[in-house]
Motif scaffolding. Structure first.
Motif, PDB file in Angstrom:
ATOM      1  N   ARG A  49      22.614  16.004 -26.450  1.00  0.00           N
ATOM      2  CA  ARG A  49      23.068  14.835 -25.694  1.00  0.00           C
ATOM      3  C   ARG A  49      23.073  15.109 -24.193  1.00  0.00           C
ATOM      4  NH1 ARG A  49      22.681   9.680 -26.058  1.00  0.00           N
ATOM      5  NH2 ARG A  49      24.348   8.590 -25.040  1.00  0.00           N
ATOM      6  N   ALA A  50      23.422  16.330 -23.813  1.00  0.00           N
ATOM      7  CA  ALA A  50      23.563  16.659 -22.396  1.00  0.00           C
ATOM      8  C   ALA A  50      22.350  17.401 -21.844  1.00  0.00           C
ATOM      9  CB  ALA A  50      24.826  17.485 -22.200  1.00  0.00           C
ATOM     10  N   LYS A  51      21.252  17.375 -22.566  1.00  0.00           N
ATOM     11  CA  LYS A  51      20.059  18.140 -22.166  1.00  0.00           C
ATOM     12  C   LYS A  51      19.581  17.762 -20.760  1.00  0.00           C
ATOM     13  CE  LYS A  51      15.503  19.297 -23.999  1.00  0.00           C
ATOM     14  NZ  LYS A  51      14.579  19.044 -25.091  1.00  0.00           N
ATOM     15  N   PHE A  52      19.439  16.475 -20.483  1.00  0.00           N
ATOM     16  CA  PHE A  52      18.969  16.028 -19.172  1.00  0.00           C
ATOM     17  C   PHE A  52      19.970  16.401 -18.080  1.00  0.00           C
ATOM     18  CE2 PHE A  52      18.536  12.897 -15.748  1.00  0.00           C
ATOM     19  CZ  PHE A  52      17.212  13.097 -15.408  1.00  0.00           C
ATOM     20  N   ALA A  53      21.255  16.180 -18.358  1.00  0.00           N
ATOM     21  CA  ALA A  53      22.286  16.502 -17.366  1.00  0.00           C
ATOM     22  C   ALA A  53      22.309  17.990 -17.054  1.00  0.00           C
ATOM     23  CB  ALA A  53      23.655  16.053 -17.861  1.00  0.00           C
ATOM     24  N   ARG A  54      22.104  18.820 -18.048  1.00  0.00           N
ATOM     25  CA  ARG A  54      22.082  20.274 -17.805  1.00  0.00           C
ATOM     26  C   ARG A  54      20.919  20.652 -16.885  1.00  0.00           C
ATOM     27  NH1 ARG A  54      25.556  23.098 -21.175  1.00  0.00           N
ATOM     28  NH2 ARG A  54      26.273  21.967 -23.000  1.00  0.00           N
ATOM     29  N   ARG A  55      19.804  19.958 -17.010  1.00  0.00           N
ATOM     30  CA  ARG A  55      18.669  20.220 -16.110  1.00  0.00           C
ATOM     31  C   ARG A  55      18.968  19.714 -14.697  1.00  0.00           C
ATOM     32  NH1 ARG A  55      15.106  18.288 -20.414  1.00  0.00           N
ATOM     33  NH2 ARG A  55      14.850  16.409 -19.169  1.00  0.00           N
ATOM     34  N   GLN A  56      19.696  18.605 -14.599  1.00  0.00           N
ATOM     35  CA  GLN A  56      20.038  18.045 -13.293  1.00  0.00           C
ATOM     36  C   GLN A  56      21.046  18.912 -12.540  1.00  0.00           C
ATOM     37  OE1 GLN A  56      17.374  15.790 -13.321  1.00  0.00           O
ATOM     38  NE2 GLN A  56      18.731  14.867 -11.845  1.00  0.00           N
ATOM     39  N   TYR A  57      21.933  19.575 -13.278  1.00  0.00           N
ATOM     40  CA  TYR A  57      22.998  20.360 -12.661  1.00  0.00           C
ATOM     41  C   TYR A  57      22.927  21.809 -13.136  1.00  0.00           C
ATOM     42  CZ  TYR A  57      24.582  15.539 -12.321  1.00  0.00           C
ATOM     43  OH  TYR A  57      24.642  14.188 -12.110  1.00  0.00           O
ATOM     44  N   PRO A  58      21.844  22.515 -12.801  1.00  0.00           N
ATOM     45  CA  PRO A  58      21.738  23.903 -13.266  1.00  0.00           C
ATOM     46  C   PRO A  58      22.878  24.736 -12.690  1.00  0.00           C
ATOM     47  CG  PRO A  58      20.084  23.434 -11.592  1.00  0.00           C
ATOM     48  CD  PRO A  58      20.762  22.144 -11.908  1.00  0.00           C
ATOM     49  N   GLY A  59      23.400  25.599 -13.510  1.00  0.00           N
ATOM     50  CA  GLY A  59      24.493  26.456 -13.072  1.00  0.00           C
ATOM     51  C   GLY A  59      25.870  25.850 -13.272  1.00  0.00           C
ATOM     52  N   LYS A  60      25.941  24.537 -13.519  1.00  0.00           N
ATOM     53  CA  LYS A  60      27.251  23.926 -13.757  1.00  0.00           C
ATOM     54  C   LYS A  60      27.723  24.338 -15.145  1.00  0.00           C
ATOM     55  CE  LYS A  60      29.129  20.120 -12.290  1.00  0.00           C
ATOM     56  NZ  LYS A  60      29.443  18.743 -11.952  1.00  0.00           N
ATOM     57  N   GLU A  61      28.959  24.731 -15.229  1.00  0.00           N
ATOM     58  CA  GLU A  61      29.499  25.169 -16.509  1.00  0.00           C
ATOM     59  C   GLU A  61      29.939  23.952 -17.321  1.00  0.00           C
ATOM     60  OE1 GLU A  61      32.566  28.509 -18.264  1.00  0.00           O
ATOM     61  OE2 GLU A  61      32.354  28.264 -16.108  1.00  0.00           O
ATOM     62  N   ILE A  62      29.168  23.657 -18.361  1.00  0.00           N
ATOM     63  CA  ILE A  62      29.470  22.550 -19.267  1.00  0.00           C
ATOM     64  C   ILE A  62      29.702  23.163 -20.639  1.00  0.00           C
ATOM     65  CG2 ILE A  62      28.635  20.409 -20.315  1.00  0.00           C
ATOM     66  CD1 ILE A  62      26.788  20.113 -17.836  1.00  0.00           C
ATOM     67  N   ARG A  63      30.940  23.138 -21.082  1.00  0.00           N
ATOM     68  CA  ARG A  63      31.293  23.653 -22.409  1.00  0.00           C
ATOM     69  C   ARG A  63      31.288  22.464 -23.359  1.00  0.00           C
ATOM     70  NH1 ARG A  63      36.020  26.344 -19.318  1.00  0.00           N
ATOM     71  NH2 ARG A  63      34.953  28.151 -18.464  1.00  0.00           N
ATOM     72  N   GLU A  64      30.480  22.577 -24.382  1.00  0.00           N
ATOM     73  CA  GLU A  64      30.256  21.435 -25.272  1.00  0.00           C
ATOM     74  C   GLU A  64      30.911  21.695 -26.623  1.00  0.00           C
ATOM     75  OE1 GLU A  64      26.419  18.834 -26.756  1.00  0.00           O
ATOM     76  OE2 GLU A  64      26.212  20.284 -25.131  1.00  0.00           O
ATOM     77  N   LEU A  65      31.690  20.718 -27.070  1.00  0.00           N
ATOM     78  CA  LEU A  65      32.322  20.776 -28.379  1.00  0.00           C
ATOM     79  C   LEU A  65      31.806  19.605 -29.205  1.00  0.00           C
ATOM     80  CD1 LEU A  65      34.498  21.834 -30.391  1.00  0.00           C
ATOM     81  CD2 LEU A  65      36.109  20.302 -29.252  1.00  0.00           C
ATOM     82  N   ALA A  66      31.185  19.890 -30.340  1.00  0.00           N
ATOM     83  CA  ALA A  66      30.746  18.824 -31.244  1.00  0.00           C
ATOM     84  C   ALA A  66      31.978  18.267 -31.952  1.00  0.00           C
ATOM     85  CB  ALA A  66      29.749  19.366 -32.259  1.00  0.00           C
ATOM     86  N   VAL A  67      32.106  16.954 -31.945  1.00  0.00           N
ATOM     87  CA  VAL A  67      33.256  16.298 -32.574  1.00  0.00           C
ATOM     88  C   VAL A  67      32.777  15.619 -33.846  1.00  0.00           C
ATOM     89  CG1 VAL A  67      35.036  14.529 -32.318  1.00  0.00           C
ATOM     90  CG2 VAL A  67      34.419  15.983 -30.364  1.00  0.00           C
ATOM     91  N   HIS A  68      33.356  16.052 -34.984  1.00  0.00           N
ATOM     92  CA  HIS A  68      32.991  15.500 -36.287  1.00  0.00           C
ATOM     93  C   HIS A  68      34.162  14.817 -36.986  1.00  0.00           C
ATOM     94  CE1 HIS A  68      29.171  17.544 -35.970  1.00  0.00           C
ATOM     95  NE2 HIS A  68      29.816  18.656 -35.689  1.00  0.00           N
ATOM     96  N   GLY A  69      35.358  14.894 -36.382  1.00  0.00           N
ATOM     97  CA  GLY A  69      36.511  14.282 -37.011  1.00  0.00           C
ATOM     98  C   GLY A  69      37.796  14.550 -36.258  1.00  0.00           C
ATOM     99  N   LYS A  70      38.884  14.152 -36.877  1.00  0.00           N
ATOM    100  CA  LYS A  70      40.213  14.219 -36.263  1.00  0.00           C
ATOM    101  C   LYS A  70      40.598  15.649 -35.899  1.00  0.00           C
ATOM    102  CE  LYS A  70      45.001  12.940 -37.079  1.00  0.00           C
ATOM    103  NZ  LYS A  70      45.976  12.521 -38.073  1.00  0.00           N
TER     104      LYS A  70
END
Length: 156
Positions: A49-70
Motif C-alpha cells: 500500500r505504501a510502496k509509492f510513498a516509500r519511494r517518494q520519501y526515501p529514508g523516512k522511517e515508516i513502520r507498517e503494521l498489517a491490521v486484520h482484526g480487533k
C-alpha cells in the motif's frame, strides 16, 4: 462601530489531527505519509500500500503494521501508549476498510452481520480513534470516497 478584538494566542498542544478524504488513486496515502516521522502505518488495505510513498520519501522511517482484526488495533494502541517507538505520526489507511475488517472479525456470520455487530464495530472504531487523539502524536485517517449510483434517479 466597535473596535475589532483579535484572539490572543494561548499555550496548548501543537498536535494536529486530520482526515484525508477523496476518490481512489489521488495520493491520499502518499500525502498522509508525508507527515512527521517516524510513522506507524496501520495498513488495512493490504501489502504494498505504501510502496509509492516509500519511494517518494526515501529514508523516512515508516513502520507498517498489517491490521486484520480487533486484536491488531488493540496491540497498536498499547504499543503507541508505551511510546517506546518514538512515532510522531499514526496513519490509519483506510477507515472504511478498517470498518469492514473489524466487522468480519467480530461477526458470527460474516455474510449476514447483525445490527448489534454493526454497532459494536462503530463503538470499537470510535473508542480507538478517541484513544489515539489523546496520545502525543499526529493522527491521520485516510478515508475513501464511496460513490453510489442511485438506481431510480440515475444520479451519482
Amino acid at each position: 462601530m466597535s473596535p475589532i478584538a483579535f484572539v490572543e494566542l494561548q499555550d496548548g498542544p501543537d498536535i494536529k489531527h486530520m482526515i484525508i478524504y477523496g476518490p481512489p488513486g489521488q495520493g491520499k496515502t502518499t500525502g498522509a505519509l508525508s507527515a512527521p516521522g517516524p510513522i506507524l502505518l496501520l495498513n488495512v488495505e493490504g501489502p504494498s500500500r505504501a510502496k509509492f510513498a516509500r519511494r517518494q520519501y526515501p529514508g523516512k522511517e515508516i513502520r507498517e503494521l498489517a491490521v486484520h482484526g480487533k486484536a491488531d488495533i488493540e496491540n497498536a494502541f498499547l504499543y503507541l501508549r508505551e511510546g517506546k517507538g518514538g512515532e510522531q505520526t499514526t496513519v490509519i489507511d483506510s477507515m472504511g476498510e478498517l470498518y469492514r475488517v473489524l466487522l468480519a472479525d467480530i461477526a458470527k456470520d460474516d455474510m449476514h452481520p447483525t445490527l448489534p455487530e454493526y454497532l459494536d464495530v462503530q463503538t470499537i472504531i470510535r473508542r480507538f480513534g478517541d484513544s489515539l487523539r489523546y496520545l502525543p502524536q499526529v493522527l491521520v485517517m485516510v478515508c475513501h470516497e464511496d460513490l453510489m449510483h442511485e438506481e431510480i434517479t440515475g444520479e451519482i
